[in-house]
Design a protein around this motif. Structure first.
Motif, PDB file in Angstrom:
ATOM      1  N   THR A   5     -23.613  26.627 -37.282  1.00 57.28           N
ATOM      2  CA  THR A   5     -24.376  26.432 -36.056  1.00 57.28           C
ATOM      3  C   THR A   5     -23.726  27.153 -34.886  1.00 57.28           C
ATOM      4  OG1 THR A   5     -23.226  24.352 -35.622  1.00 57.28           O
ATOM      5  CG2 THR A   5     -25.287  24.220 -36.830  1.00 57.28           C
ATOM      6  N   ALA A   6     -24.517  27.351 -33.824  1.00 56.81           N
ATOM      7  CA  ALA A   6     -24.073  28.085 -32.646  1.00 56.81           C
ATOM      8  C   ALA A   6     -24.882  27.621 -31.447  1.00 56.81           C
ATOM      9  CB  ALA A   6     -24.246  29.585 -32.866  1.00 56.81           C
ATOM     10  N   ARG A   7     -24.577  28.178 -30.298  1.00 55.93           N
ATOM     11  CA  ARG A   7     -25.382  27.913 -29.118  1.00 55.93           C
ATOM     12  C   ARG A   7     -26.759  28.547 -29.287  1.00 55.93           C
ATOM     13  NH1 ARG A   7     -20.641  29.107 -24.574  1.00 55.93           N
ATOM     14  NH2 ARG A   7     -19.248  27.425 -25.280  1.00 55.93           N
ATOM     15  N   ALA A   8     -27.718  28.001 -28.570  1.00 56.99           N
ATOM     16  CA  ALA A   8     -29.110  28.436 -28.742  1.00 56.99           C
ATOM     17  C   ALA A   8     -29.271  29.934 -28.516  1.00 56.99           C
ATOM     18  CB  ALA A   8     -30.015  27.647 -27.806  1.00 56.99           C
ATOM     19  N   GLY A   9     -28.549  30.503 -27.557  1.00 53.03           N
ATOM     20  CA  GLY A   9     -28.684  31.919 -27.280  1.00 53.03           C
ATOM     21  C   GLY A   9     -28.185  32.803 -28.399  1.00 53.03           C
ATOM     22  N   ASP A  10     -27.265  32.295 -29.198  1.00 52.01           N
ATOM     23  CA  ASP A  10     -26.730  33.058 -30.332  1.00 52.01           C
ATOM     24  C   ASP A  10     -27.520  32.812 -31.607  1.00 52.01           C
ATOM     25  OD1 ASP A  10     -24.621  34.249 -28.900  1.00 52.01           O
ATOM     26  OD2 ASP A  10     -23.418  32.423 -29.093  1.00 52.01           O
ATOM     27  N   ALA A  11     -28.353  31.789 -31.637  1.00 49.29           N
ATOM     28  CA  ALA A  11     -29.157  31.458 -32.825  1.00 49.29           C
ATOM     29  C   ALA A  11     -30.525  30.983 -32.356  1.00 49.29           C
ATOM     30  CB  ALA A  11     -28.462  30.384 -33.661  1.00 49.29           C
ATOM     31  N   PRO A  12     -31.361  31.891 -31.844  1.00 51.16           N
ATOM     32  CA  PRO A  12     -32.619  31.473 -31.206  1.00 51.16           C
ATOM     33  C   PRO A  12     -33.728  31.091 -32.177  1.00 51.16           C
ATOM     34  CG  PRO A  12     -32.400  33.856 -31.128  1.00 51.16           C
ATOM     35  CD  PRO A  12     -31.107  33.332 -31.678  1.00 51.16           C
ATOM     36  N   ASP A  13     -33.665  31.528 -33.437  1.00 54.01           N
ATOM     37  CA  ASP A  13     -34.753  31.252 -34.371  1.00 54.01           C
ATOM     38  C   ASP A  13     -34.821  29.758 -34.679  1.00 54.01           C
ATOM     39  OD1 ASP A  13     -35.256  33.934 -34.440  1.00 54.01           O
ATOM     40  OD2 ASP A  13     -34.123  34.298 -36.277  1.00 54.01           O
ATOM     41  N   PRO A  14     -35.983  29.128 -34.550  1.00 55.89           N
ATOM     42  CA  PRO A  14     -36.087  27.679 -34.788  1.00 55.89           C
ATOM     43  C   PRO A  14     -36.069  27.323 -36.273  1.00 55.89           C
ATOM     44  CG  PRO A  14     -38.225  28.575 -34.168  1.00 55.89           C
ATOM     45  CD  PRO A  14     -37.246  29.701 -34.044  1.00 55.89           C
ATOM     46  N   ARG A  15     -35.208  26.441 -36.628  1.00 57.03           N
ATOM     47  CA  ARG A  15     -35.156  25.847 -37.976  1.00 57.03           C
ATOM     48  C   ARG A  15     -34.289  24.606 -37.887  1.00 57.03           C
ATOM     49  NH1 ARG A  15     -31.671  30.384 -41.339  1.00 57.03           N
ATOM     50  NH2 ARG A  15     -30.694  31.361 -39.536  1.00 57.03           N
ATOM     51  N   SER A  16     -34.317  23.783 -38.924  1.00 59.37           N
ATOM     52  CA  SER A  16     -33.522  22.566 -38.887  1.00 59.37           C
ATOM     53  C   SER A  16     -33.509  21.916 -40.266  1.00 59.37           C
ATOM     54  CB  SER A  16     -34.071  21.594 -37.836  1.00 59.37           C
ATOM     55  OG  SER A  16     -33.175  20.513 -37.637  1.00 59.37           O
ATOM     56  N   TYR A  17     -32.769  20.811 -40.354  1.00 58.61           N
ATOM     57  CA  TYR A  17     -32.725  20.027 -41.584  1.00 58.61           C
ATOM     58  C   TYR A  17     -34.118  19.475 -41.911  1.00 58.61           C
ATOM     59  CZ  TYR A  17     -27.757  19.751 -40.183  1.00 58.61           C
ATOM     60  OH  TYR A  17     -26.471  20.035 -39.790  1.00 58.61           O
ATOM     61  N   VAL A  18     -34.311  19.117 -43.179  1.00 58.91           N
ATOM     62  CA  VAL A  18     -35.543  18.406 -43.529  1.00 58.91           C
ATOM     63  C   VAL A  18     -35.620  17.116 -42.718  1.00 58.91           C
ATOM     64  CG1 VAL A  18     -35.666  19.367 -45.869  1.00 58.91           C
ATOM     65  CG2 VAL A  18     -34.426  17.229 -45.474  1.00 58.91           C
ATOM     66  N   LEU A  19     -36.820  16.636 -42.505  1.00 58.72           N
ATOM     67  CA  LEU A  19     -37.097  15.411 -41.748  1.00 58.72           C
ATOM     68  C   LEU A  19     -36.764  15.533 -40.263  1.00 58.72           C
ATOM     69  CD1 LEU A  19     -35.878  12.655 -44.259  1.00 58.72           C
ATOM     70  CD2 LEU A  19     -38.176  13.584 -43.978  1.00 58.72           C
ATOM     71  N   THR A  20     -36.507  16.750 -39.778  1.00 57.02           N
ATOM     72  CA  THR A  20     -36.278  16.970 -38.347  1.00 57.02           C
ATOM     73  C   THR A  20     -37.123  18.167 -37.892  1.00 57.02           C
ATOM     74  OG1 THR A  20     -34.423  18.503 -38.626  1.00 57.02           O
ATOM     75  CG2 THR A  20     -33.901  16.145 -38.591  1.00 57.02           C
ATOM     76  N   ASP A  21     -37.361  18.247 -36.606  1.00 51.96           N
ATOM     77  CA  ASP A  21     -38.178  19.326 -36.047  1.00 51.96           C
ATOM     78  C   ASP A  21     -37.357  20.602 -35.910  1.00 51.96           C
ATOM     79  OD1 ASP A  21     -40.395  17.652 -35.772  1.00 51.96           O
ATOM     80  OD2 ASP A  21     -39.703  16.948 -33.795  1.00 51.96           O
ATOM     81  N   PRO A  22     -37.966  21.775 -36.146  1.00 58.14           N
ATOM     82  CA  PRO A  22     -37.257  23.047 -35.962  1.00 58.14           C
ATOM     83  C   PRO A  22     -36.728  23.182 -34.537  1.00 58.14           C
ATOM     84  CG  PRO A  22     -39.327  23.387 -37.115  1.00 58.14           C
ATOM     85  CD  PRO A  22     -39.353  21.974 -36.621  1.00 58.14           C
ATOM     86  N   ARG A  23     -35.583  23.864 -34.417  1.00 50.68           N
ATOM     87  CA  ARG A  23     -34.929  24.025 -33.129  1.00 50.68           C
ATOM     88  C   ARG A  23     -33.967  25.209 -33.212  1.00 50.68           C
ATOM     89  NH1 ARG A  23     -33.264  18.507 -32.619  1.00 50.68           N
ATOM     90  NH2 ARG A  23     -34.898  18.270 -34.194  1.00 50.68           N
ATOM     91  N   PRO A  24     -33.613  25.827 -32.091  1.00 48.20           N
ATOM     92  CA  PRO A  24     -32.582  26.867 -32.139  1.00 48.20           C
ATOM     93  C   PRO A  24     -31.211  26.249 -32.396  1.00 48.20           C
ATOM     94  CG  PRO A  24     -33.265  26.447 -29.888  1.00 48.20           C
ATOM     95  CD  PRO A  24     -34.184  25.644 -30.751  1.00 48.20           C
ATOM     96  N   GLY A  25     -30.249  27.098 -32.750  1.00 44.55           N
ATOM     97  CA  GLY A  25     -28.878  26.628 -32.938  1.00 44.55           C
ATOM     98  C   GLY A  25     -28.354  26.751 -34.348  1.00 44.55           C
ATOM     99  N   PHE A  26     -29.214  27.105 -35.320  1.00 42.90           N
ATOM    100  CA  PHE A  26     -28.754  27.267 -36.702  1.00 42.90           C
ATOM    101  C   PHE A  26     -28.641  28.753 -37.023  1.00 42.90           C
ATOM    102  CE2 PHE A  26     -30.380  22.944 -36.878  1.00 42.90           C
ATOM    103  CZ  PHE A  26     -29.480  22.303 -37.717  1.00 42.90           C
ATOM    104  N   LEU A  27     -27.420  29.250 -37.156  1.00 42.47           N
ATOM    105  CA  LEU A  27     -27.204  30.625 -37.601  1.00 42.47           C
ATOM    106  C   LEU A  27     -27.502  30.775 -39.084  1.00 42.47           C
ATOM    107  CD1 LEU A  27     -23.890  31.600 -35.795  1.00 42.47           C
ATOM    108  CD2 LEU A  27     -26.106  32.727 -35.515  1.00 42.47           C
ATOM    109  N   ALA A  28     -27.142  29.767 -39.858  1.00 37.84           N
ATOM    110  CA  ALA A  28     -27.395  29.770 -41.301  1.00 37.84           C
ATOM    111  C   ALA A  28     -27.571  28.331 -41.746  1.00 37.84           C
ATOM    112  CB  ALA A  28     -26.244  30.427 -42.065  1.00 37.84           C
TER     113      ALA A  28
END
Length: 432
Positions: free
Chosen positions: A306-329
């Motif tokens: 994970t990273a700050r939103a500006g470094d990982a802008p693409d929305p995604r997230s764990y299952v059962l949660t809403d997509p969001r920035p912050g996940f590099l991988a």
């Protein structure tokens, strides 16, 4: 957007790698099996190692705990952790009983301490050899380790103490530092594997070419006191080795508020993702999670970088949660959400099917793999902390300057009695 230095000479470029392995009891019944399992994780990483920059490989929590099974294949087939622990205590009674009586600890801690010399040496030397061979900075995961001090050329164990401890190594196998877990889960406390909590004031940050590394082992990365202390020391890369002992889509309720029941992935947003997204000094976080059913215990999750939103802008997230920035991988779960109604309940059902002793065709069919991300930081600015006596002792062991003497068993006549008791107990269990 996070500000980045423009001069390549004034920054640190490196690659972070998180390994999501699957374990089983058979991986720990011998030294050869353990080395092969650990090596398989570095082999999974090999295609992702960057040739033009340092590499940081992060392994999972408590990957040394099942070494108590070593040399006792029968315990690995006992079916439940409780049966295995009893069988192991009986098997090692001549060594465990004196430890129990002399150090006034529980049977499960006495067992681990009695076997600690050989298991500590195997764990650390295996990790050292892998860091050297693959030329990586290695977060070894974590293991139950005693506290040692160096006397001459010998390591002396502090009585009664057994921490959930992470060891950080450099690419020559050299010791960088260690971190103890501060906030234990109920399964790590007296009713479970009975570990010693670490001290919040002992947490430190280690400057390296792959970041100013701070470790928050599993639950520690959820806790504001741990994150706050690491940030106060300038941590830029948070490492969160993890072993989540529950189906990933089950509900979670842990101290300090066990009544706060929510989906596990929702709770996980309060650890590495939150630390990187809202941190002051923390820019990145690496959270590898082990999966697999170990005897009757279930481990599942989704590893992430994970990273700050500006470094990982693409929305995604764990299952059962809403997509969001912050996940590099992010490691996909075994099944991705679909558009149908009652999607959450379907995913929870899949989690139950994967779990230990479910009897379902999907039992123990978890997803494994490797995540990587290229990271950039400003140059070193965090001072190197002084080594503790415990770190001096481990460094001497890793460098071959000291040895860990294997304690001899007392009262050897107990070996026959222990073996007889174990066989009678197992026979009784089969009848019932």
């Amino acid at each position: 957007m996070t500000e980045r230095p423009s001069d390549p000479a004034s920054r640190r470029d490196f690659r972070a790698i998180a390994v999501q392995p699957q374990w089983s009891a058979a991986d720990f019944v011998s030294a050869a099996a353990f080395r092969a399992w650990m090596r398989s994780q570095l082999e999974l990483s090999r295609p992702h190692l960057a040739p033009d920059r340092p590499n940081l490989v992060v392994l999972t929590e408590l990957n040394g705990l099942p070494l108590v099974l070593r040399g006792t294949p029968l315990a690995a087939r006992a079916g439940t952790f409780e049966r295995a622990a009893l069988l192991l205590f009986l098997r090692h009674l001549p060594r465990a009983l004196p430890t129990l009586l002399r150090e006034r600890v529980s049977p499960i801690r006495a067992l681990q301490l009695a076997l600690s010399a050989g298991n500590t040496r195997l764990y650390l030397e295996t990790c050292r050899d892998l860091a050297r061979e693959y030329g990586v900075y290695l977060c070894c995961g974590s293991a139950p380790l005693p506290r040692y001090r160096l006397e001459g050329r010998r390591l002396i164990r502090e009585p009664g103490v057994l921490h959930n401890e992470t060891v950080l190594l450099g690419p020559r196998g050299e010791l960088i530092g260690v971190t103890d877990k501060v906030h234990l889960t109920p399964d790590e406390e007296a009713g479970g594997v009975d570990l010693t909590p670490g001290r919040i004031k002992a947490l430190r940050v280690f400057p390296t070419p792959v970041g100013d590394l701070g470790v928050g082992i599993s639950l520690d990365a959820f806790r504001a006191d741990v994150i706050g202390r690491l940030e106060a020391q300038g941590c830029t890369v948070l490492l969160q080795p993890d072993a989540n002992g529950a189906p990933w889509t089950s509900l979670e309720g842990l101290p300090p508020d066990p009544a706060n029941v929510r989906d596990q992935p929702v709770a996980w947003l309060e650890s590495s993702w939150q630390a990187a997204a809202t941190g002051q000094s923390i820019r990145y976080a690496v959270n590898p999670m082990v999966v697999g059913n170990l005897l009757d215990l279930t481990f599942d999750g989704q590893s992430a970088i994970t990273a700050r939103a500006g470094d990982a802008p693409d929305p995604r997230s764990y299952v059962l949660t809403d997509p969001r920035p912050g996940f590099l991988a992010l490691m996909p779960w075994v099944e991705e959400p679909g558009p149908e109604d009652r999607n959450a309940e379907r995913l929870r059902e899949v989690g139950r099917h994967l779990a230990a002793r479910s009897g379902h065709p999907r039992e123990n069919r978890y997803r494994t793999g490797v995540l990587h991300a290229d990271l950039t930081l400003p140059p070193d600015h965090v001072p190197t902390p002084p080594r503790t006596p415990h770190e001096d002792a481990l460094a001497a062991l890793l460098e071959g300057r000291a040895r860990l003497p294997e304690p001899s068993a007392r009262w050897p006549w107990l070996a026959g009695a222990a073996a007889l008791a174990a066989s009678l107990w197992l026979a009784r269990r089969r009848r019932h």
